[in-house]
Design a protein around this motif. Structure first.
Motif, short mmCIF file in Angstrom:
data_model
loop_
_atom_site.label_atom_id
_atom_site.label_comp_id
_atom_site.label_asym_id
_atom_site.label_seq_id
_atom_site.Cartn_x
_atom_site.Cartn_y
_atom_site.Cartn_z
N TYR A 5 -20.41 -4.83 16.32
CA TYR A 5 -19.35 -5.81 16.57
C TYR A 5 -18.04 -5.15 16.13
CZ TYR A 5 -16.46 -10.00 16.16
OH TYR A 5 -15.45 -10.92 16.29
N GLN A 6 -17.37 -4.51 17.07
CA GLN A 6 -16.23 -3.65 16.74
C GLN A 6 -14.99 -4.39 16.23
OE1 GLN A 6 -15.57 -0.62 19.77
NE2 GLN A 6 -17.76 -0.55 20.21
N ALA A 31 -21.69 -1.99 7.19
CA ALA A 31 -23.08 -2.41 7.49
C ALA A 31 -23.11 -3.77 8.17
CB ALA A 31 -23.90 -2.44 6.21
N SER A 32 -22.19 -4.65 7.82
CA SER A 32 -22.18 -6.00 8.40
C SER A 32 -21.79 -5.99 9.87
CB SER A 32 -21.22 -6.91 7.63
OG SER A 32 -19.87 -6.57 7.93
N SER A 33 -21.24 -4.87 10.35
CA SER A 33 -20.76 -4.82 11.75
C SER A 33 -21.85 -4.41 12.74
CB SER A 33 -19.59 -3.84 11.86
OG SER A 33 -20.03 -2.50 11.75
N GLY A 34 -22.98 -3.90 12.24
CA GLY A 34 -24.00 -3.37 13.16
C GLY A 34 -25.35 -4.04 13.06
N ASN A 93 -9.91 3.15 12.41
CA ASN A 93 -10.76 1.96 12.53
C ASN A 93 -11.47 1.89 13.88
OD1 ASN A 93 -9.84 1.28 10.04
ND2 ASN A 93 -8.63 -0.48 10.67
N TYR A 94 -11.35 2.92 14.71
CA TYR A 94 -11.89 2.86 16.06
C TYR A 94 -13.28 3.48 16.22
CZ TYR A 94 -8.04 0.57 18.39
OH TYR A 94 -7.13 -0.38 18.80
N SER A 95 -13.89 3.96 15.13
CA SER A 95 -15.28 4.43 15.26
C SER A 95 -16.02 4.17 13.96
CB SER A 95 -15.33 5.92 15.62
OG SER A 95 -15.16 6.73 14.47
N ILE A 96 -17.32 4.00 14.06
CA ILE A 96 -18.14 3.71 12.87
C ILE A 96 -18.14 4.91 11.92
CG2 ILE A 96 -20.34 4.44 13.95
CD1 ILE A 96 -19.80 1.45 11.50
N GLN A 97 -17.93 6.12 12.45
CA GLN A 97 -17.93 7.32 11.62
C GLN A 97 -16.66 7.44 10.78
OE1 GLN A 97 -18.52 7.51 15.01
NE2 GLN A 97 -20.75 7.78 14.92
N THR A 98 -15.57 6.81 11.24
CA THR A 98 -14.28 7.04 10.57
C THR A 98 -13.66 5.79 9.93
OG1 THR A 98 -13.14 6.69 12.69
CG2 THR A 98 -13.71 8.97 12.12
N VAL A 99 -14.25 4.62 10.16
CA VAL A 99 -13.61 3.38 9.68
C VAL A 99 -13.60 3.30 8.16
CG1 VAL A 99 -15.75 1.99 9.93
CG2 VAL A 99 -13.50 0.86 9.94
N MET A 106 -15.79 -16.03 14.39
CA MET A 106 -15.91 -15.18 15.58
C MET A 106 -17.12 -14.24 15.55
SD MET A 106 -11.99 -14.42 16.71
CE MET A 106 -10.97 -15.73 17.39
N PRO A 107 -17.45 -13.61 14.41
CA PRO A 107 -18.66 -12.79 14.40
C PRO A 107 -19.91 -13.61 14.75
CG PRO A 107 -17.33 -12.29 12.49
CD PRO A 107 -16.71 -13.49 13.15
N HIS A 108 -19.98 -14.83 14.23
CA HIS A 108 -21.12 -15.72 14.51
C HIS A 108 -21.18 -16.05 16.01
CE1 HIS A 108 -24.19 -18.69 13.43
NE2 HIS A 108 -23.62 -19.47 14.33
N LEU A 109 -20.02 -16.34 16.57
CA LEU A 109 -19.91 -16.65 18.00
C LEU A 109 -20.33 -15.45 18.85
CD1 LEU A 109 -18.98 -19.26 19.34
CD2 LEU A 109 -16.68 -18.31 19.49
#
Length: 438
Positions: free
Chosen positions: A70-71, A85-88, A157-163, A410-413
């Motif tokens: 969830y980007q 971790a909460s984003s994936g 903030n645009y990739s999981i590797q660099t955020v 919004m994450p829940h939605l």
């Protein structure tokens, strides 16, 4: 042994099948009524909707990634308000059950033969095709990247590797320039490059370091934000918080060993300026997916060439598109994908009945502009750049309730609504809240 057991279960009754994605079975079937390319927000949402429309066995989704992210929450991850971790979640948990998951990368699309080839050489034919391949990040187009991410003061903030590198750089900030860039290309979530600036400002105030910081937003754009109503509010924030905005500045090089960022002045071609930094947040240049660009489905630039009203391809009537990969003239956001999914679902249902599409996409998109750790300006607008607000209040004002909506609702939605094909944007609620006036 586990694989053998799975295979036996797949061969047995159809009841067991509903509990598995059919990717756990070996299947010779390489033809699908509906083939979806991409397992991002648009692809998964449409996969769920198509499963309901035509049955799981008739739908396949091609997606190589084992994790789904969830980007939009990465803005808050980069500022330490949420964890990465909460984003994936594993892709297997968001893939519509029963739908065939093809764990490969799309290599080639041939709309003349209704076939797609994957990177392992498999050829899949389709009756209908939904293209949801997203947008490509091009860090490598900035000299010195991606190598600069190995240095502690550079993040994105645009990739999981660099955020998480953004958060690390913010925590380690002592004094000097904190620079935030916006590239000279289309981008997804055009508000994100400045959201992290506002959050960084808030963090440095909270930790007593703001007096020693010079916060700078260097954007290639001639405006702070594309919609005047919200841009006016953002300019007020910029002035009030003593943030420096340099318009028409495009990042072309990062010299990480010297902590220098080189920007070209787009109004004076060939002229460059060198800025020293203590923290640098990079928004990478972005562009069309190369698979689309190399196919007959692309427009002159490389985006998927679709009708802006109904999302059907302009040349191939059995091909449709959704999200960031398309040439729809609206901002590329998850909120836009939600609104598009409802329209596209309606378009396909009509075409399957040999009827003309009757619902039009108005270009609705949304950008929750996070301005601190507890405030958001909720920008919502249409194709014409006109505000299309859900709530009967002035959404150009910073509000605490909008922050909670962004961070918690919004994450829940997203996970439980959009990805299950159950959320098609706030359109119906807007009418209700505005007593039918919008």
């Amino acid at each position: 042994m586990a694989a053998l057991r799975g295979l036996r279960q797949c061969r047995s009754t159809g009841i067991a099948m509903s509990h598995f994605h059919t990717s756990s079975c070996v299947s010779a079937k390489q033809h699908y009524k509906m083939l979806v390319l991409g397992g991002g927000s648009g692809g998964i949402a449409m996969g769920a909707r198509m499963k309901r429309m035509m049955g799981a066995e008739n739908v396949a989704i091609v997606e190589p990634s084992e994790m789904h992210y969830y980007q939009p929450i990465w803005t808050l991850v980069g500022a330490g308000a949420k964890t990465a971790a909460s984003s994936g979640r594993p892709t297997a948990t968001v893939m519509p059950s029963g739908v065939k998951w093809v764990k490969s990368k799309v290599q080639e699309i041939n709309p003349d033969t209704n076939t797609v080839r994957t990177d392992d050489g498999t050829e899949i034919s389709y009756e209908y095709l939904i293209v949801a391949l997203g947008i490509q990040l091009h860090y490598e187009k900035i000299k010195g990247l991606p190598e600069a991410f190995e240095h502690p003061k550079v993040g994105s903030n645009y990739s999981i590797q660099t955020v998480e590198k953004t958060w690390k750089a913010l925590q380690n900030f002592k004094e000097g320039n904190a620079i935030f860039s916006f590239p000279n290309t289309p981008v997804k979530c055009a508000g994100a490059p400045q959201k992290i600036m506002y959050l960084s400002d808030a963090y440095l105030r909270k930790t007593g370091k703001r007096a020693k910081a010079n916060i700078m937003y260097n954007t290639s754009l001639p405006v702070l934000f594309g919609i005047k109503k919200y841009a006016d509010s953002l300019w007020d924030i910029v002035k009030r918080r003593d943030l420096q905005v340099n318009l028409r500045h495009n990042l072309i090089e990062v010299r990480a060993d010297k902590c220098e960022a080189v920007f070209e002045d787009l109004d004076k071609p060939g002229e460059t300026k060198v800025f020293e930094y203590e923290m640098l947040h990079v928004t990478p240049p972005m562009g069309p997916n190369p698979v689309i660009k190399g196919s007959r489905l692309a427009d002159g630039i490389g985006w998927l060439d679709v009708n802006k009203d109904n999302l059907q391809h302009k040349t191939y009537p059995n091909v449709f598109g959704i999200g960031d990969c398309t040439n729809l003239p609206t901002a590329k956001t998850a909120a836009a994908v939600a609104a598009q999914s409802a329209i596209l679902n309606r378009t396909i249902s009509r075409i399957l009945k040999n009827e003309k599409p009757d619902k039009k996409y108005d270009g609705y998109t949304s950008c929750p502009l996070v301005t601190s750790y507890n405030t958001v300006i909720l920008a919502e607008f249409d194709y014409n750049g006109q505000p299309l607000e859900t709530f009967p209040i002035n959404q150009a004002k910073e509000r605490r309730i909008m922050y909670h909506m962004k961070a918690d609702l919004m994450p829940h939605l997203y996970w439980h609504g959009l990805l299950r094909g159950l959320w098609g944007g706030p359109g119906p609620y807007r009418k209700l809240l505005h007593l039918g006036m919008k």
